[in-house]
Design a protein around this motif. Structure first.
Motif: not given
Lengths: 417, 1000, 103, 184
Positions: B160-181
């Motif tokens: 596979d010639p493509d590149r893949y990346a990583n990012r460590y991130a820190h936050c106060d709140v992670l919200i999984a899911g961007g529907g109305i809720a």
């Protein structure tokens, strides 16, 4: 027991498969048994099966906290091989291979033992020396293990990257053709069915909470969440929970329990014809009959009973897989899971009598217990029935940690310079 | 082809933005913003795949990640091919090329569909009962056939010639899911000043409300409200918005892994971009707003192409403007399917009937249906469907029995209700609770700092959901501004398990798990065979183990098993949800660690010089070391012989930089060494060195090296190359936790110094002209001494020592000067025959002298006594690490393997390293297992070389009681012959060591 | 990846900065040579390996380099406390999970 | 005796640099470095040879007249002097006080990374929270970057100094360049 065959299958097909019986009984526990096995994993069930079959001891209970085959038996990557260095290890694993070879017929249950070959990769001069040492010792012990050049390794396993430009180029490989894989659930189920049919009671959803002893210190039975169950002989075959159980008989073990993870890819058409292992790059991979790439990861660095592990462990596993098999870069991880492996200081198992009369222990298989299942059950049954070890497991004592007579496979592969 | 099913005035895509794509060789037209599935449906293509086992034709079932059927292979080119991509989430791009899988020769005519006819012979777990005879046939005959039939797509065939990346991130709140809720919670949290990350697996935020045309929020349509909310969030600095990003794994201590698909939707990805990026997020709090997934109904032949989830049909219409048929039936137990029917009807699609399992669906729905002129069948079930490559009709019947009516349809919507997506909650090790009244498993016991809101928490009412989301997002509990909800549609109504008509007495194929072809019958069979735990049922039938991970099937499987067992559903257990939520590309997880970044490659300052000289390198741990320096026409053997001879006759130059080095300082430094090494150190004079052995408490050799005393309280310790990090750790451990009474500090100086070994009779005269401030004469600087001074004008720690048996020096210079000093020494010596040698020659030279290499001649089971190094043990010392351990019974018993030399009777024969040794030649090599009478092995060859200096081969070996066997004959059985050897001492060359002092 | 509070850096740091170093509070006896084989076995090989609170050693190897001790629940993998080496073994209880979300 | 030709220093990646609109990476100039170890009782004495009081709060650093001291552990500091020639004088001064001073000028090398994407690029391999609250200017720490150990020292909001063992610097460069491809 209803015989399983292509004919019974055809007969049942004509009547909607309504005639199949339960593969094993689910009885309530009796008050007492001749032998209690704690732990209904592959090793425990095999022990019960051979107690009944080879030693005529059928009044046996196998007590399981969860569901049978639900621990490491159902969570491992099913690699089977016997090309170990020391006589003791080669002895027991090769004993197991012989039993694996006839197991489907023995159990009348297709455990899908597939002798696809296990290829272990050498990536540096030290690996080559260590593998050659294994190959010579194996040959003299009657264990098949052959040296392959990188080109031969590639021929045996076409997806393998043998480029000289790889970070750790493949310098050769040790191939055990008789090694391979088996279907892990089927092993547990086949032994459960065989044992149950011979009168063994498999008690699931029943947790052992104590090991009872009389005034003289001899084992009298166990306390469980379903009440007291008596037996003069108790065999503990509890993998990651061995320390906890043995503690109930005041025996402290030379064991630590670590999380071990594994994962599978989405299923694809046949691409990996064999098992490939690389200790240097830390990757273990095969392909299941269903088409999933089955990949073993490493252990976490801390002890745990949580059956989960860190993502960074999988990260290291998959970077190694992609390094060795660049064509798998775009394959996708479908499932990952964790088990609890009990590890001894010399990475070899303990299959032995204990200082407590009537108490026997089979543990410490670390990351490699599945491959030994039939052999381990067979000699452990002997140890319990005769109250003395079989010659094959005579070296796997608890005393070796006192006198220093270790069976140190890991040290023998020492990495240094 | 034109898109005949695209309905003008519907959907959110622009009809002007057309793009072309190919499926199974046919080119179609889609719109920008389409998924592959919506574009196929627009073109009237329902048939998209074949099932795993029976190879049944399958259509597009869903419009999301739960899709079990429409899996395709997408290849941009031969190196960029990926199997098992869900057409329902793959965004369309111009030129996309997709192919169906698991069929031959074509999707419409698949040879293996014969399996479907033979299905009675292939019930769940059939393979456990057969294929056992003859014993050898399994892996030779049956297994290859099964394997070829199994598997879905094809593995990529090229790297596979493509590149893949990583990012460590820190936050106060992670919200999984961007529907109305999720959006509501994000707005609340962001306004409270929290640093947040909001992610959603779709290309756009909004979730399920995006295809809810009726809903009004604060007077805005759902899409308008979403647009406004997203714009508001995007403007805030403390918000990171991630679309096309799936939260797939929830690990300990709020560590959540996200997979971002960066370029998979682009026609021509910017090569600077990674294809996918792994986000490893550590969040103080996690808000799970993962929504719910609609289940299919389990009824006879429920898998024909054209049979689709009701919400999917609604989404295809309202988001993509695609009608999934012209004459559509609806089969439901849930209110939400009625809304889908109304939308379709409004768009001009005929609704043949709404078949509702319930006797009394809500009156307002019935009224509305009547108003639109839709036929309602209450308390009815679907007993059968027809149509091979596309559903053609359904047969309906009252649940209580009665007349069967066949209704013609070209598509069928169905809904069994909604399953909250509790996957991530469950991965967080939270415990679920069964709510009997609602037929739902919902989050109950939390073990991490997280909260579930909205549909994944069972909150389907939008007003309640908004309140819940605002409370979750806003920790300050300030009263949030009320949000006005109007015209919400209901998600009430549930059916779990087999629908009437697919019950225990009905011999029909009612699919629970589509991809793995698991029917209700299979689950009942599993239970009859004794599989009483859901884990057993799952493993026996493979339900829930397909690439959709049971998102649709788990609840049905559980309910059918419970029914068969006569137990309550929660008593059968719930299978554990494991990461990943949806499959994740291997390289996304490996990301940067590919190619040159797979593992660091360590090179010495002199590496390039060796490259220029044509050196061949070997890997030693992470280091590249020059192995040998072949000249034109030389093989390894010839090069090594030449290099060895040069060292013995003249001089050689060797890069020893990789050896570990530790500076030990402090008033107690000598005492520290006393305790860590077996040797005594107190009396070692300043300017002198000594070879030291390190053990662990177990008394086995752990490492070795030469240690020099620079000043009273400063030692220069060397370790093995591979052992450097662990020796440092071992020392720190004792220093910090056991020997806390000692005033000592340790500093790694492995890379401070470049080390140039100059060895051989001419060593001194070669380096002497370059050295200042050190008297190199034998008297002033004897063997095993160290001096500080200058070489080539730069500071050096110069060791007089030898690992070759020749007089030699090891020049330590600050690493930046390594290459330059090396070149100067080489220039000085080359005219006199100074020859670069590599690690292989070094190994030969040291073996000729019987010097061990830890890890080669020892293996972690060898004591200093075993290695013949008893002289290096300070017997007068009261204690050192390993002293007690090496007194254990087995370590002092007879029969231990001890290091000896071996001479082959035929001097030309070079033993193989690792070859085993036996005492008697009469034993025969056993054939392969069984039966084997193992040969009693008494030892093995640890090192073996051709010695050009001696004219014969030499070897070192560990042999039982070897120290008492000198002169004995032993045997090395090889595959084709047995080699006779004689036991000797370990030293082969210059037995009295005179050459170390420049004599002999 | 666990998050571990280093008592020397006075911060929580990612697990990969640390190296696990086995069971804590096993002191090397002052007089090793007086140990029996059984005592040596217990010292060097026998481990508590509890299901519950484990007292264990860690080294902040890619941080401040210090060895320190921790009490961790091996069922939940949660750290209950960390403390400097040489300090007394603290009494800790495992935490009970909460029913319902914390809010 | 003929005059000895002075050896030439060849520091790794000398002069290497990379820049795009969001990121700039460059090999730091050679410097002198000392690994300084001292117990709490010795701290006062060290003020004189250093010219300032050693920082004692975890993760803090102090710079004065070209000499920086970085807290790495409770008894460990990394001294960096921008003048590569300053090492012998400083070593001498430290020899006079009770402490452990080891010259590691050549063991380590350094890379300076700056620009608005610096934090993101570093977070491609470094698992630490690099926000200004958690890792403010002046803060320093040993940590990991991918598979190697580094010392990360924040010089300013958008600029970091990375210390690394010399043989790992090629890996560090390669990784930073890879991660910078889509920075910004």
């Amino acid at each position: 027991m209803r015989n399983y065959s292509v004919f019974s299958l055809a007969r049942e097909a004509l009547r909607g498969h309504k005639g199949w019986a339960e593969q094993w009984r689910s009885p309530e526990p009796k008050k007492s048994y001749d032998v209690i096995i704690v732990g209904a994993g592959g090793h425990g069930l095999a022990t019960a099966y051979y107690l009944a079959k080879e030693h005529g001891i059928t009044n046996v209970a196998v007590i399981e906290k969860g569901w049978l085959g639900g621990g490491n038996t159902g969570r491992n990557t099913t690699i089977i091989r016997s090309n170990y260095l020391y006589d003791e290890s080669a002895g027991i694993y090769n004993h197991a291979i012989k039993l694996w070879e006839g197991l489907s017929q023995e159990l009348n249950y297709n455990i899908m033992f597939s002798q696809r070959g296990v290829m272990m990769l050498a990536h540096n001069v030290h690996d080559v020396q260590v593998f050659k040492r294994h190959i010579h010792a194996n040959r003299l012990n009657g264990v098949d293990n052959a040296w392959l050049t990188p080109e031969q390794a590639k021929e045996f396993c076409p997806p393998l990257n043998i480029s000289k430009q790889a970070r750790y180029p493949v310098m050769g490989a040790a191939l055990q053709r008789k090694g391979g894989t088996a279907r892990h659930d089927a092993v547990a189920w086949g032994y459960a069915r065989g044992a149950s049919d011979r009168g063994v009671d498999i008690i699931q959803q029943c947790e052992v909470t104590g090991i009872n002893r009389d005034a003289a210190g001899n084992v009298t039975g166990v306390e469980t969440t379903k009440g007291t169950i008596n037996a003069k002989k108790v065999g503990v075959v509890a993998a990651g929970h061995s320390s906890v159980l043995m503690q109930m008989a005041d025996i402290q073990m030379p064991l630590e329990s670590f999380p071990l993870q594994a994962l599978v890819s989405e299923p694809v058409k046949p691409i990996m014809p064999c098992v490939v292992m690389s200790n240097t790059v830390h990757a273990y991979i095969s392909q299941s009959d269903k088409g999933e790439l089955v990949i073993g990861a490493g252990t976490d660095q801390y002890t745990s009973y949580s059956q989960t592990g860190g993502l960074h462990i999988l990260t290291h596993t998959l970077d190694a897989i992609v390094e060795m098999f660049p064509i798998f870069s775009r394959m996708k991880m479908l499932r990952s899971w964790g088990g609890i492996v009990d590890v001894t200081p010399d990475r070899s198992p303990i299959l032995a009598k204990t200082p407590v009369s009537g108490l026997y222990v089979n543990c410490g298989w670390g990351t490699g217990g599945f491959k030994a299942t039939p052999g381990s059950g067979h000699v452990f049954a002997h140890t319990i029935a005769r109250d003395e070890p079989h010659e094959i497991n005579a070296g796997f004592t608890l005393e070796r940690f006192r006198n220093g007579r270790l069976i140190d496979e890991a040290a023998a592969a020492a990495v240094a310079h | 082809m034109s898109a005949q099913n695209r309905i003008k005035g519907h959907g959110q895509l622009s009809l002007a933005k057309t793009i072309n794509f190919t499926f199974d060789g046919t080119t179609y037209q889609g719109l920008e913003g389409d998924t592959l599935a919506s574009a196929l449906l627009a073109n009237g293509v329902h048939l998209a795949g074949r099932s795993f086992k029976y190879h049944r034709p399958r259509g597009i079932l869903s419009a999301g990640p739960e899709e079990p059927n429409a899996l395709v292979n997408i290849a941009r080119d031969s190196t960029r091919s990926q199997p098992n991509i869900r057409a329902t989430v793959q965004e369309l791009y111009d030129g996309l090329t997709a192919e169906s899988q698991n069929r031959w020769p074509s999707l419409a005519f698949d040879f293996s569909a014969i399996n479907d006819g033979l299905a009675p012979f292939f019930p769940a777990g059939f393979y456990y009962k057969t294929f056992k005879w003859p014993p050898k046939a399994w892996d030779k005959l049956y297994e290859p056939i099964i394997r070829a039939a199994a598997g879905l797509g094809k593995s990529p065939a090229e790297a596979d010639p493509d590149r893949y990346a990583n990012r460590y991130a820190h936050c106060d709140v992670l919200i999984a899911g961007g529907g109305i809720a999720g959006l509501t919670a994000a707005l609340a949290a962001a306004k409270a000043g929290k640093k947040i990350i909001l992610c959603d697996e779709n290309p756009n935020f909004g979730g399920a409300i995006l295809y809810d045309n009726a809903l009004e929020i604060d007077g805005l349509s759902a899409t308008e409200w979403v647009e406004k909310a997203v714009a508001e969030l995007a403007a805030l600095e403390n918000v990171r918005l991630l679309t096309r990003t799936t939260a797939f794994g929830y690990y300990a201590q709020n560590f959540v892994a996200l997979a971002e698909r960066v370029t998979e939707h682009m026609a021509e990805p910017d090569p600077a971009l990674p294809r996918e990026r792994l986000w490893q997020v550590r969040a103080k709090e996690v808000i799970l707003a993962t929504g719910a997934i609609e289940r299919h109904l389990v009824f006879a032949d429920n898998d024909r192409p054209g049979i689709m989830l009701a919400s999917a049909a609604q989404k295809y219409l309202n988001q993509y403007g695609v009608a999934i048929g012209a004459n559509v039936g609806v089969f439901t137990a849930c209110d939400s399917a009625w809304a889908a029917a109304f939308d379709l009807k409004k768009a001009g699609v005929n609704i043949a009937a709404i078949v509702d399992l319930r006797d009394n669906p809500p009156l307002e729905l019935q009224e509305k249906a009547q108003t639109c002129g839709i036929r309602i069948l209450r308390g009815y079930t679907v007993t059968k469907t027809s149509g091979r490559l596309r559903v053609q009709s359904i047969s309906v019947q009252p649940i209580n029995g009665g007349t069967v009516e066949q209704i013609r349809v070209d598509a069928l919507l169905n809904s069994a209700g909604w399953t909250p997506s509790v996957h991530l909650f469950s991965q967080s090790r939270g415990k679920l609770k069964w709510h009997q009244d609602r037929d739902l498993f919902l989050p109950d016991i939390y073990v991490q700092d997280c909260i579930s809101i909205g549909a994944c928490n069972g909150t389907f009412d939008e007003n309640e959901l908004i309140a819940e989301a605002q409370a979750a997002g806003n920790a300050t509990r300030k009263k949030a501004k009320a949000i006005r909800i109007e015209n919400q549609s209901s998600w009430a109504g549930n059916a779990i398990g087999a629908a009437p008509g697919a019950g225990p007495s009905d011999n029909v194929k009612a699919f629970v798990d589509f991809q793995n072809d698991v029917t209700a019958k299979d689950i009942r069979l599993a239970v009859r065979e004794g599989m009483h735990s859901i884990e057993h049922v799952k493993r026996f039938t493979t339900t829930g183990m397909a690439t959709d991970q049971g998102k649709l099937s788990n609840m049905h499987g559980l309910a059918i098993a419970a029914e068969q067992l006569g137990k309550n559903l929660p008593d059968v257990g719930l299978t554990t949800f494991r990461a990943p939520y949806t499959p994740v590309t291997f390289s996304t997880i490996a990301n940067h660690a590919r190619g040159p970044l797979f593992d660091p490659t360590r090179k010495t300052p002199m590496h390039q010089w060796a490259v220029d000289k044509g050196a061949v390198f070997e890997d030693v741990g992470p280091w590249k070391r020059a192995w040998y320096f072949p000249k034109a026409g030389e093989d390894m053997h010839a090069a090594v012989n030449r290099e060895c001879v040069a060292v013995r006759k003249k001089a050689g130059i060797f890069d020893a930089t990789t050896l570990g080095k530790i500076e030990i300082t402090g008033p107690d430094a000598a005492e520290f060494l006393n305790r860590l090494y077996t040797n005594p150190w107190t009396k070692l004079g300043v300017g002198r060195c000594r070879y030291g052995i390190m053990c662990r408490e177990d008394g086995f050799i752990y490492d070795d090296g030469v240690i020099g005393r620079i000043t009273d309280d400063r030692f220069h310790v060397t370790t093995t190359t591979g052992g450097a990090p662990r020796v440092m750790n071992h020392m720190e451990d004792y220093l910090q936790t056991e020997f806390t009474d000692l005033d000592v500090h340790l500093t790694s100086t492995s890379e401070q110094w470049a080390v140039i070994a100059v060895q051989g009779p001419l060593a001194r005269e070669i380096i002497e002209p370059l050295v200042e401030g050190i008297d190199l004469s034998h008297e002033a600087m004897p063997h095993m001494s160290v001096r500080e001074g200058k070489i080539c004008g730069v500071p050096t720690r110069l060791f007089r020592m030898s690992f070759t048996g020749e007089m030699g020096f090891e020049i330590n210079v600050p690493a930046d000067y390594g290459e330059s000093v090396w070149q100067a020494v080489y220039a000085q010596g080359e005219p006199r025959g100074l020859t670069p040698y590599g690690t292989e020659a070094m190994h030969v030279l040291r073996a000729e002298k019987g010097y061990i290499i830890v890890g080669q001649d020892t293996d972690g089971t060898v004591t200093p006594h075993d290695a013949g190094l008893s002289w290096a043990i300070g017997k007068a010392k009261p204690d050192f690490v390993g002293k007690r351990g090496m007194r254990r019974p087995d370590l002092v018993a007879e029969g231990r393997r001890q290091l000896v030399g071996l001479r082959t009777k035929n001097p030309k024969v070079v033993l193989e390293e690792g070859a085993q040794i036996v005492a008697t030649p009469g034993q025969t090599v056993p054939p392969a297992i069984p039966p084997a009478i193992p040969m009693k092995m008494i030892g093995f060859v640890t090192s073996s070389y051709w010695s050009e200096a001696l004219g014969h081969s030499i070897a070192l070996a560990l042999v039982e009681d070897g120290h008492s066997l000198e002169g004995d004959t032993l045997y090395v059985p090889m595959e084709d012959r047995t080699i006779e050897v004689e036991v000797s001492g370990c030293v082969f060359y210059d037995l009295d060591g005179g050459r170390l002092n420049g004599k002999n | 990846m666990l998050l571990i509070h280093c008592p020397y850096c006075e911060e929580e740091r990612p697990e990969v900065e640390f190296a696990g170093a086995g069971e804590a509070h096993i002191d090397r006896p002052k007089d090793m040579n007086a140990m029996s084989d059984a005592e040596f076995e217990k010292f060097f090989f026998i481990r508590d390996n509890p299901k519950g609170v484990n007292y264990e050693r860690w080294r902040h190897i890619h941080g401040c380099g210090r060895f320190f001790n921790a009490a961790r629940d091996t069922v939940s993998d949660k750290f209950l406390t960390t403390y400097k080496s040489g300090e007394k073994k603290p009494e800790v209880a495992t935490q009970k999970p909460v029913q319902g979300a914390k809010k | 005796m003929a005059k000895i030709k002075m050896a030439k220093a060849r520091p790794p990646h000398e002069g290497r640099r990379f820049a795009n609109s969001a990121i700039s990476i460059e090999q730091a100039l050679p410097a002198s470095r000392i690994s300084l170890r001292a117990g709490s009782n010795e701290l006062a004495e060290l003020t004189k040879p250093l010219g300032f009081k050693l920082p004692s709060k975890p993760g803090t650093s102090k710079t004065k007249s070209g000499l920086s001291a970085l807290w790495l552990g409770p008894d460990e500091w990394l001294l960096i002097n921008n003048d590569p020639q300053a090492i012998s004088k400083l070593m001498e001064n430290l020899d006079a006080v009770k402490c452990s001073n080891v010259d590691i000028s050549h063991r380590n090398t350094a890379i300076i990374i700056s620009g608005k994407a610096a934090e993101d690029v570093l977070n491609s391999g470094c698992p630490r929270d690099l926000s200004l609250d958690a890792f403010p200017p002046g803060f320093c720490s040993r940590t990991l970057f991918g598979k190697i150990e580094i010392i990360l020292w924040r010089l300013s909001e958008n600029s970091f100094h990375i210390e690394v063992w010399r043989s790992y610097s090629e890996y560090l460069w390669t990784f930073l360049l890879d991660a910078s491809k889509d920075a910004g």
